[in-house]
Motif scaffolding. Structure first.
Motif, mmCIF file in Angstrom:
data_model
loop_
_atom_site.group_PDB
_atom_site.id
_atom_site.type_symbol
_atom_site.label_atom_id
_atom_site.label_comp_id
_atom_site.label_asym_id
_atom_site.label_seq_id
_atom_site.Cartn_x
_atom_site.Cartn_y
_atom_site.Cartn_z
ATOM 1 N N ARG A 18 0.816 -1.217 0.000
ATOM 2 C CA ARG A 18 0.000 0.000 0.000
ATOM 3 C C ARG A 18 0.855 1.276 0.000
ATOM 4 N NH1 ARG A 18 -5.305 -1.282 0.983
ATOM 5 N NH2 ARG A 18 -5.735 -3.288 2.015
ATOM 6 N N TYR A 19 2.101 1.158 0.443
ATOM 7 C CA TYR A 19 2.959 2.340 0.562
ATOM 8 C C TYR A 19 4.035 2.393 -0.527
ATOM 9 C CZ TYR A 19 0.722 2.243 5.094
ATOM 10 O OH TYR A 19 -0.225 2.205 6.106
ATOM 11 N N VAL A 20 3.983 1.467 -1.486
ATOM 12 C CA VAL A 20 5.026 1.357 -2.502
ATOM 13 C C VAL A 20 4.461 1.758 -3.862
ATOM 14 C CG1 VAL A 20 6.607 -0.223 -3.680
ATOM 15 C CG2 VAL A 20 6.233 -0.433 -1.206
ATOM 16 N N ASP A 21 5.206 2.578 -4.595
ATOM 17 C CA ASP A 21 4.739 3.063 -5.900
ATOM 18 C C ASP A 21 4.905 2.025 -7.000
ATOM 19 O OD1 ASP A 21 4.175 6.152 -5.496
ATOM 20 O OD2 ASP A 21 5.974 5.669 -4.354
ATOM 21 N N VAL A 22 6.000 1.258 -6.955
ATOM 22 C CA VAL A 22 6.230 0.192 -7.936
ATOM 23 C C VAL A 22 6.703 -1.047 -7.171
ATOM 24 C CG1 VAL A 22 7.416 -0.541 -10.028
ATOM 25 C CG2 VAL A 22 6.927 1.896 -9.673
ATOM 26 N N PHE A 23 5.924 -2.120 -7.232
ATOM 27 C CA PHE A 23 6.260 -3.343 -6.501
ATOM 28 C C PHE A 23 6.648 -4.418 -7.503
ATOM 29 C CE2 PHE A 23 6.112 -6.528 -3.253
ATOM 30 C CZ PHE A 23 6.240 -5.817 -2.057
ATOM 31 N N LEU A 24 7.872 -4.974 -7.326
ATOM 32 C CA LEU A 24 8.405 -5.927 -8.298
ATOM 33 C C LEU A 24 8.627 -7.303 -7.663
ATOM 34 C CD1 LEU A 24 10.639 -3.082 -8.700
ATOM 35 C CD2 LEU A 24 10.164 -4.074 -10.936
ATOM 36 N N MET A 25 8.343 -8.349 -8.414
ATOM 37 C CA MET A 25 8.648 -9.709 -7.975
ATOM 38 C C MET A 25 8.692 -10.605 -9.209
ATOM 39 S SD MET A 25 5.051 -10.973 -6.228
ATOM 40 C CE MET A 25 5.081 -9.680 -4.992
ATOM 41 N N ASN A 26 9.144 -11.851 -9.026
ATOM 42 C CA ASN A 26 9.116 -12.759 -10.159
ATOM 43 C C ASN A 26 7.892 -13.668 -10.078
ATOM 44 O OD1 ASN A 26 9.732 -15.067 -8.528
ATOM 45 N ND2 ASN A 26 11.927 -14.706 -8.766
ATOM 46 N N GLU A 27 7.722 -14.478 -11.108
ATOM 47 C CA GLU A 27 6.513 -15.291 -11.239
ATOM 48 C C GLU A 27 6.343 -16.267 -10.081
ATOM 49 O OE1 GLU A 27 4.444 -18.061 -14.717
ATOM 50 O OE2 GLU A 27 6.569 -17.514 -14.853
ATOM 51 N N THR A 28 7.432 -16.897 -9.660
ATOM 52 C CA THR A 28 7.359 -17.868 -8.569
ATOM 53 C C THR A 28 6.973 -17.190 -7.266
ATOM 54 O OG1 THR A 28 9.077 -19.191 -9.654
ATOM 55 C CG2 THR A 28 8.634 -19.655 -7.343
ATOM 56 N N GLU A 29 7.560 -16.033 -7.008
ATOM 57 C CA GLU A 29 7.231 -15.288 -5.791
ATOM 58 C C GLU A 29 5.776 -14.852 -5.796
ATOM 59 O OE1 GLU A 29 11.835 -13.675 -5.660
ATOM 60 O OE2 GLU A 29 10.224 -12.368 -6.365
ATOM 61 N N ALA A 30 5.281 -14.394 -6.958
ATOM 62 C CA ALA A 30 3.883 -13.980 -7.061
ATOM 63 C C ALA A 30 2.949 -15.152 -6.763
ATOM 64 C CB ALA A 30 3.610 -13.421 -8.456
ATOM 65 N N HIS A 31 3.293 -16.331 -7.287
ATOM 66 C CA HIS A 31 2.478 -17.517 -7.027
ATOM 67 C C HIS A 31 2.445 -17.844 -5.529
ATOM 68 C CE1 HIS A 31 1.020 -21.629 -7.012
ATOM 69 N NE2 HIS A 31 2.157 -22.027 -6.479
ATOM 70 N N HIS A 32 3.611 -17.808 -4.882
ATOM 71 C CA HIS A 32 3.677 -18.146 -3.464
ATOM 72 C C HIS A 32 2.909 -17.139 -2.608
ATOM 73 C CE1 HIS A 32 6.213 -21.663 -3.378
ATOM 74 N NE2 HIS A 32 7.131 -21.082 -4.135
ATOM 75 N N TYR A 33 3.045 -15.861 -2.914
ATOM 76 C CA TYR A 33 2.388 -14.846 -2.088
ATOM 77 C C TYR A 33 0.875 -14.836 -2.272
ATOM 78 C CZ TYR A 33 6.482 -12.518 -0.088
ATOM 79 O OH TYR A 33 7.612 -12.221 0.647
ATOM 80 N N THR A 34 0.403 -14.985 -3.513
ATOM 81 C CA THR A 34 -1.036 -14.855 -3.763
ATOM 82 C C THR A 34 -1.774 -16.183 -3.722
ATOM 83 O OG1 THR A 34 -0.828 -15.098 -6.171
ATOM 84 C CG2 THR A 34 -0.589 -12.868 -5.250
ATOM 85 N N GLY A 35 -1.061 -17.285 -3.999
ATOM 86 C CA GLY A 35 -1.712 -18.587 -4.048
ATOM 87 C C GLY A 35 -2.377 -18.888 -5.373
ATOM 88 N N PHE A 36 -2.307 -17.957 -6.315
ATOM 89 C CA PHE A 36 -2.926 -18.173 -7.622
ATOM 90 C C PHE A 36 -1.941 -18.810 -8.600
ATOM 91 C CE2 PHE A 36 -5.470 -14.493 -6.047
ATOM 92 C CZ PHE A 36 -6.702 -15.127 -6.028
ATOM 93 N N GLU A 37 -2.459 -19.699 -9.437
ATOM 94 C CA GLU A 37 -1.622 -20.356 -10.433
ATOM 95 C C GLU A 37 -1.327 -19.441 -11.616
ATOM 96 O OE1 GLU A 37 -0.166 -23.245 -10.419
ATOM 97 O OE2 GLU A 37 -0.982 -24.041 -8.545
ATOM 98 N N HIS A 38 -2.309 -18.632 -12.002
ATOM 99 C CA HIS A 38 -2.184 -17.816 -13.206
ATOM 100 C C HIS A 38 -1.762 -16.389 -12.853
ATOM 101 C CE1 HIS A 38 -3.834 -21.000 -15.678
ATOM 102 N NE2 HIS A 38 -4.849 -21.112 -14.829
ATOM 103 N N ILE A 39 -0.840 -15.875 -13.647
ATOM 104 C CA ILE A 39 -0.289 -14.540 -13.414
ATOM 105 C C ILE A 39 -1.374 -13.471 -13.459
ATOM 106 C CG2 ILE A 39 1.178 -12.754 -14.442
ATOM 107 C CD1 ILE A 39 2.639 -14.803 -12.729
ATOM 108 N N ASP A 40 -2.339 -13.614 -14.377
ATOM 109 C CA ASP A 40 -3.410 -12.616 -14.473
ATOM 110 C C ASP A 40 -4.150 -12.501 -13.144
ATOM 111 O OD1 ASP A 40 -2.649 -12.391 -17.076
ATOM 112 O OD2 ASP A 40 -4.452 -13.299 -17.938
ATOM 113 N N ASP A 41 -4.395 -13.643 -12.499
ATOM 114 C CA ASP A 41 -5.104 -13.626 -11.216
ATOM 115 C C ASP A 41 -4.235 -13.001 -10.121
ATOM 116 O OD1 ASP A 41 -7.314 -14.908 -12.338
ATOM 117 O OD2 ASP A 41 -6.483 -16.899 -11.944
#
Length: 318
Positions: free
Chosen positions: A184-207
Motif C-alpha cells: 500500500r505504501y510502494v509506488d512500484v512493486f516488483l517480484m518474479n513469477e514464482t514469488e507472485a504464485h507463493h504470495y497470492t496462491g494463484f496459479e495464473h499470473i493474471d489472477d
C-alpha cells in the motif's frame, strides 16, 4: 532539494563465479575449472550499478566490512559515479561473499552474509535517504522485519519520495501475507513469477496481478525468458522477452528492475519500461557477473534498434 535520482537500500557482497564446474570435489579431491571471476554481487548492488550505467545519479545505502573486498566494492561503485557516502562500515563483520558454482546451468551457491546481516532499516537515517527523489528497497524478510519496513515506507512517503521494492525469495517458506500491507505504501512493486504464485496462491499470473492491484496501483511480475507483465491503474501490459544465449543468469532480475525503473524515473510509459527491463535482463545474461553485461543508454538503444530491424515487436496491451 533532492541530491540523487535514487537511493538504493540493501545488500552488497563479492561474487566469486566458478566457470565450468561440473562436479563438487569429494573429500581430498581437487578439480580444475575453466575460470574463476570476481564481481560485485548482491541484488541491491547489482541494481545500483545497472541503474547508474544508464545515466542516473544513484547513492547506495548498505553495510560493508573494513576489508579488501569492502574497499573493492566501494571502488567499483566509484567507477560508475555511485555515491558511497551513505554506506556504513561494520566493526565486527567482514564483507559478504557468495561463491556461484556453474552459473551457466543450474546455479549453486555458497554464501557468507557477513556485513549484510547488520543491515537494519530501523537504523537508517531517513533524512539522508530522502535526499533521493526515489528510494528502492530490498531486504524484506517477512514477519522478521515487516513492522520496520512498513514504518520506513510510511515515513519516506511522508517525506515526498517515490518508492519501489523487490521482495526477493522468502527463505523461511512462510510467504507472509503482511506483504500486502507493505504494498500500500510502494509506488512500484516488483517480484518474479514464482514469488507472485507463493504470495497470492494463484496459479495464473493474471489472477495474481488482479489480486495485488487491490493493494498497489503498480505491480510488475518478471517471467524470466518469457518477458514481463505489469498492472498499473487497472491496465495490464505484457512484453515478451528476447531470445539470447545465457552465460550467467545471476542478477538478471536486478538488471530488469534497473531497466524498468530507469523508464519509470524518466517518465516513460509502462510499455517502454517493460521493454527497457527486458533489454537489460537479456543483455545481463550474456556475460559472467551480475552487472557486467548490463548496458549503458547507448547500448540499450542499440539493442532495441537491432531487434526492430529484425522485425521484433515486444509489447502488447491486454
Amino acid at each position: 532539494m533532492n541530491k540523487f535520482d535514487a537511493v538504493v537500500i540493501g545488500d552488497a557482497n563479492i561474487d566469486l563465479v566458478v566457470v565450468g564446474c561440473n562436479q563438487i570435489p569429494l573429500p581430498g579431491q581437487e578439480i580444475f575449472v575453466e575460470d574463476m571471476l570476481m564481481h560485485v554481487g548482491g541484488g541491491a548492488a547489482l541494481f545500483t550499478i545497472s541503474l547508474a550505467k544508464l545515466g542516473l545519479h544513484v547513492a547506495f545505502n548498505g553495510v560493508l566490512g573494513d576489508d579488501g573486498y569492502g574497499h573493492y566494492i566501494r571502488e567499483q561503485f566509484g567507477q560508475y559515479g555511485i555515491d558511497t557516502s551513505l554506506i556504513l562500515t561494520s566493526q565486527t563483520s567482514r564483507t559478504g561473499i557468495t561463491i556461484a558454482i556453474n552459473p551457466e546451468q543450474d546455479r549453486s551457491f555458497i554464501t557468507y552474509a557477513g556485513s549484510n546481516a547488520e543491515m537494519q532499516v530501523s537504523d537508517l537515517d531517513l533524512a539522508q535517504v530522502a535526499l533521493g527523489r526515489h528510494v528502492h528497497v530490498t531486504g524484506y524478510r517477512g514477519r522478521r522485519n515487516h513492522d520496520e519496513f512498513v514504518a520506513m515506507a510510511k515515513k519516506l512517503k511522508g517525506m515526498g519520495v517515490t518508492l519501489s521494492c523487490d521482495v526477493g525469495w522468502d527463505d523461511t517458506g512462510e510467504w507472509y501475507s503482511g506483504v500486502f500491507e507493505l504494498m500500500r505504501y510502494v509506488d512500484v512493486f516488483l517480484m518474479n513469477e514464482t514469488e507472485a504464485h507463493h504470495y497470492t496462491g494463484f496459479e495464473h499470473i493474471d489472477d495474481s496481478l488482479s489480486y495485488m492491484s487491490g493493494f498497489c496501483k503498480h505491480v510488475v511480475i518478471k517471467l524470466g525468458p518469457q518477458g514481463a507483465v505489469a498492472m498499473k491503474d487497472g491496465l495490464q501490459t505484457s512484453c515478451p522477452g528476447f531470445s539470447v544465449k545465457a552465460l550467467d543468469t545471476t542478477g538478471a532480475g536486478d538488471s530488469f528492475n534497473a531497466g524498468y525503473m530507469y523508464g519509470f524515473l524518466t517518465g516513460l510509459n509502462v510499455e517502454t519500461c517493460l521493454l527497457y527491463g527486458n533489454v537489460c535482463g537479456a543483455m545481463s545474461v550474456g556475460a559472467y557477473g551480475g552487472s557486467t553485461g548490463t548496458p549503458d543508454r547507448e547500448g540499450l538503444e542499440a539493442f532495441i534498434r537491432q531487434n526492430k530491424e529484425q522485425g521484433s515487436d515486444h509489447s502488447e496491451v491486454v
